[in-house]
Design an enzyme around this catalytic site. Structure first.
Site, PDB file in Angstrom:
ATOM      1  N   TYR A   1     -16.693  13.990 -14.690  1.00 52.69           N
ATOM      2  CA  TYR A   1     -15.245  14.003 -14.471  1.00 52.69           C
ATOM      3  C   TYR A   1     -14.746  15.355 -13.945  1.00 52.69           C
ATOM      4  CZ  TYR A   1     -10.577  12.325 -14.416  1.00 52.69           C
ATOM      5  OH  TYR A   1      -9.349  11.931 -13.944  1.00 52.69           O
TER       6      TYR A   1
ATOM      7  N   ASP B   1       0.818  -1.211   0.000  1.00 52.06           N
ATOM      8  CA  ASP B   1       0.000   0.000   0.000  1.00 52.06           C
ATOM      9  C   ASP B   1       0.858   1.271   0.000  1.00 52.06           C
ATOM     10  OD1 ASP B   1      -1.898   1.922   0.242  1.00 52.06           O
ATOM     11  OD2 ASP B   1      -2.437   1.425   2.310  1.00 52.06           O
TER      12      ASP B   1
HETATM   13  P1  NAD Z   1      -4.196   2.170 -13.601  1.00 53.44           P
HETATM   14  O1  NAD Z   1      -5.382   1.593 -12.919  1.00 53.44           O
HETATM   15  O2  NAD Z   1      -3.745   1.531 -14.863  1.00 53.44           O
HETATM   16  O3  NAD Z   1      -2.920   2.169 -12.600  1.00 53.44           O
HETATM   17  C1  NAD Z   1      -3.039   2.409 -11.241  1.00 53.44           C
HETATM   18  C2  NAD Z   1      -1.733   2.065 -10.537  1.00 53.44           C
HETATM   19  O4  NAD Z   1      -1.880   2.374  -9.146  1.00 53.44           O
HETATM   20  C3  NAD Z   1      -1.351   0.568 -10.586  1.00 53.44           C
HETATM   21  O5  NAD Z   1       0.051   0.469 -10.695  1.00 53.44           O
HETATM   22  C4  NAD Z   1      -1.775   0.047  -9.206  1.00 53.44           C
HETATM   23  O6  NAD Z   1      -1.038  -1.081  -8.733  1.00 53.44           O
HETATM   24  C5  NAD Z   1      -1.449   1.263  -8.360  1.00 53.44           C
HETATM   25  N1  NAD Z   1      -2.154   1.315  -7.078  1.00 53.44           N
HETATM   26  C6  NAD Z   1      -3.476   1.478  -6.834  1.00 53.44           C
HETATM   27  N2  NAD Z   1      -3.692   1.532  -5.499  1.00 53.44           N
HETATM   28  C7  NAD Z   1      -2.486   1.404  -4.890  1.00 53.44           C
HETATM   29  C8  NAD Z   1      -2.051   1.394  -3.548  1.00 53.44           C
HETATM   30  N3  NAD Z   1      -2.895   1.550  -2.527  1.00 53.44           N
HETATM   31  N4  NAD Z   1      -0.732   1.220  -3.309  1.00 53.44           N
HETATM   32  C9  NAD Z   1       0.170   1.062  -4.314  1.00 53.44           C
HETATM   33  N5  NAD Z   1      -0.195   1.099  -5.615  1.00 53.44           N
HETATM   34  C10 NAD Z   1      -1.499   1.258  -5.890  1.00 53.44           C
HETATM   35  O7  NAD Z   1      -4.500   3.712 -13.780  1.00 53.44           O
HETATM   36  P2  NAD Z   1      -4.181   4.823 -14.889  1.00 53.44           P
HETATM   37  O8  NAD Z   1      -5.392   5.024 -15.723  1.00 53.44           O
HETATM   38  O9  NAD Z   1      -2.868   4.611 -15.529  1.00 53.44           O
HETATM   39  O10 NAD Z   1      -4.108   6.113 -13.936  1.00 53.44           O
HETATM   40  C11 NAD Z   1      -2.900   6.635 -13.422  1.00 53.44           C
HETATM   41  C12 NAD Z   1      -3.040   8.143 -13.287  1.00 53.44           C
HETATM   42  O11 NAD Z   1      -3.231   8.710 -14.586  1.00 53.44           O
HETATM   43  C13 NAD Z   1      -4.253   8.567 -12.449  1.00 53.44           C
HETATM   44  O12 NAD Z   1      -3.922   9.699 -11.700  1.00 53.44           O
HETATM   45  C14 NAD Z   1      -5.283   8.928 -13.509  1.00 53.44           C
HETATM   46  O13 NAD Z   1      -6.248   9.849 -13.044  1.00 53.44           O
HETATM   47  C15 NAD Z   1      -4.377   9.553 -14.556  1.00 53.44           C
HETATM   48  N6  NAD Z   1      -4.973   9.657 -15.908  1.00 53.44           N
HETATM   49  C16 NAD Z   1      -5.576   8.576 -16.481  1.00 53.44           C
HETATM   50  C17 NAD Z   1      -6.181   8.726 -17.721  1.00 53.44           C
HETATM   51  C18 NAD Z   1      -6.891   7.578 -18.396  1.00 53.44           C
HETATM   52  O14 NAD Z   1      -7.686   7.825 -19.301  1.00 53.44           O
HETATM   53  N7  NAD Z   1      -6.622   6.341 -18.025  1.00 53.44           N
HETATM   54  C19 NAD Z   1      -6.117   9.958 -18.398  1.00 53.44           C
HETATM   55  C20 NAD Z   1      -5.445  11.021 -17.801  1.00 53.44           C
HETATM   56  C21 NAD Z   1      -4.879  10.859 -16.543  1.00 53.44           C
END
Ligand code: NAD
Length: 396
Positions: free
Chosen positions: A237, A113
């Site tokens: 959003y 975590d």
């Molecule tokens: P994702 O779900 O692919 O990745 C999330 C990551 O967080 C994983 O590595 C997971 O293991 C880790 N994680 C979650 N809870 C955890 C915890 N308690 N401890 C340790 N690790 C933990 O998500 P994503 O879409 O790549 O999002 C990442 C960032 O990018 C976010 O801030 C999201 O808002 C932002 N973002 C995403 C998008 C999109 O369309 N996917 C667009 C713009 C910005």
């Protein structure tokens, strides 16, 4: 040893299992993409908090394979247990670690975590023991909940509009039908809980722990990821609970920028990235329909990018060694520029009005969305023979 043939077990926006070979193939493809034409050097040490999937994994691979950094990834992933496969992020980082070693590079994973003090302490101890001085820190967590380590209080983030209910078209991912959804407005407690989970508080705690431990290099850069998107999705959003949390994240960047600037000549940024299929984004109502329309238009135009292409461009044009980021009027990096192109957005609006269950596959790239969603878990990846039994108990 646990040899199994595995097929996807999908429930709506959740996939219950993952395929180790498919995940490894995805990682290999990302490495090929981010390495092509990259300098192969220029960065020393990167820490990616949330580095096992989505934008975080692409950031890790870009820094390690594109710029020669030693990488440490923090994530919360599940190992295989008996018949149950490990999670996709587990297999991704297992493969990334193997491929890094084979290429004479280094990726180390810390699984636990990230919000807690223990994992921060474990990460700091590892960095100190290796003599690392971080020149890059990427904060890419997406999580439904957080326990505040100071108070022990648990917070659950929500995806709700503010002020009034929001009614919209959305896709029922179980039945592939376009349905209408109505989401009730957030309470003050929802807004605060989402800020606690997805705002900048934990990012700041990470930077403080790393500064105190003396593992930050001069001119260190840290970046966290945000999203803006079109007015169409504002209620759910950008103007909703998650948008409030992102505003907090962006304000945190300004505070951290001042602090890192004074102490190290460093800087802190928020990069606004493109809307893409990831585990996190698939869980947001309305967004899968928007992404399906967007993908069709951007693929037709030849401007579509996945996470690896987005992050490669982020480093090439803004954050890589010797680059000076270009910022918008609110001080943010924008690599969502191609998504926000007015012509693309006009196309999205025009398609949006016509969408129904009957024309969903014809007018949008929902088929591409589904394929990409399965691929996040290592399924439907080209070149993988899914009839073959594979070892599911893979070490990180
Ligand atoms: P994702 O779900 O692919 O990745 C999330 C990551 O967080 C994983 O590595 C997971 O293991 C880790 N994680 C979650 N809870 C955890 C915890 N308690 N401890 C340790 N690790 C933990 O998500 P994503 O879409 O790549 O999002 C990442 C960032 O990018 C976010 O801030 C999201 O808002 C932002 N973002 C995403 C998008 C999109 O369309 N996917 C667009 C713009 C910005």
């Amino acid at each position: 040893m646990s040899l199994q043939t595995i097929s996807a077990r999908i429930r709506g926006f959740i996939c219950l299992n993952a395929h180790p070979v498919g995940c490894a193939e995805n990682v290999r493809a990302q490495i090929d993409l981010v390495s092509a034409g990259a300098p192969g050097r220029g960065l020393n040490d990167i820490l990616v908090v949330g580095g096992s999937t989505g934008y975080g994994l692409s950031s890790l691979l870009t820094a390690v394979f594109g710029y020669g950094a030693r990488g440490v990834a923090v994530c919360l992933e599940r190992p295989a247990q008996g018949e149950k496969t490990a999670s996709a992020g587990w297999y991704n980082l297992a493969a990334a670690g193997r491929m890094a070693t084979a290429a004479g590079k280094s990726i180390t994973t810390i699984n636990g975590d990230a919000y807690g003090d223990d994992i921060k302490a474990e990460t700091v101890a590892l960095l100190k023991q290796r003599g690392s001085k971080l020149d890059s820190i990427v904060y890419s967590l997406a999580s439904p909940k957080r326990v505040d380590p100071r108070t022990g209080v648990s917070y659950t983030s929500t995806l709700k509009p503010l002020g009034a209910s929001y009614r919209s078209k959305t896709i029922n991912l179980n039945t592939d039908q376009v349905i209408s959804v109505e989401i009730s407005p957030a309470t003050e407690a929802d807004i605060e809980a989402t800020r606690k989970v997805m705002g900048g508080e934990d990012w700041e705690l990470w930077i403080r722990a790393l500064v105190d431990a003396g593992v930050i290099a001069k001119q260190c850069r840290t970046v966290a990821y945000s999203y803006v998107g079109p007015e169409l999705t504002y209620p759910i959003y950008r103007s909703g609970t998650i948008g409030k949390a992102k505003e907090h994240l962006e304000a945190t960047a300004r505070a951290l920028d001042a602090e890192l600037g004074a102490g190290f000549g460093g800087s802190a940024y928020v990069s606004v990235n493109k809307g893409l299929v990831t585990q996190a984004s698939s869980a947001i109502p309305v967004v899968p329909l928007y992404i399906s329309i967007l993908y069709k238009l951007m693929k037709e135009r030849g401007t579509h990018e996945g996470t690896a292409a987005q992050i490669k461009r982020l480093f090439q044009t803004h954050l890589g060694p010797g680059r000076t980021p270009t910022l918008d009027e609110l001080g943010r990096i924008r690599i969502d520029d191609l998504e926000m192109d007015p012509e693309i957005q006009r196309g999205v609006l025009s398609t949006w009005d016509q969408i129904s269950t009957e024309n969903l596959f014809h007018l949008t790239d929902y088929a591409g969305f589904k394929q990409e969603f399965r691929s996040l878990f290592g399924f439907e990846v080209p070149g993988v023979d899914y009839a073959q039994p594979v070892e599911t108990d893979v070490p990180l």
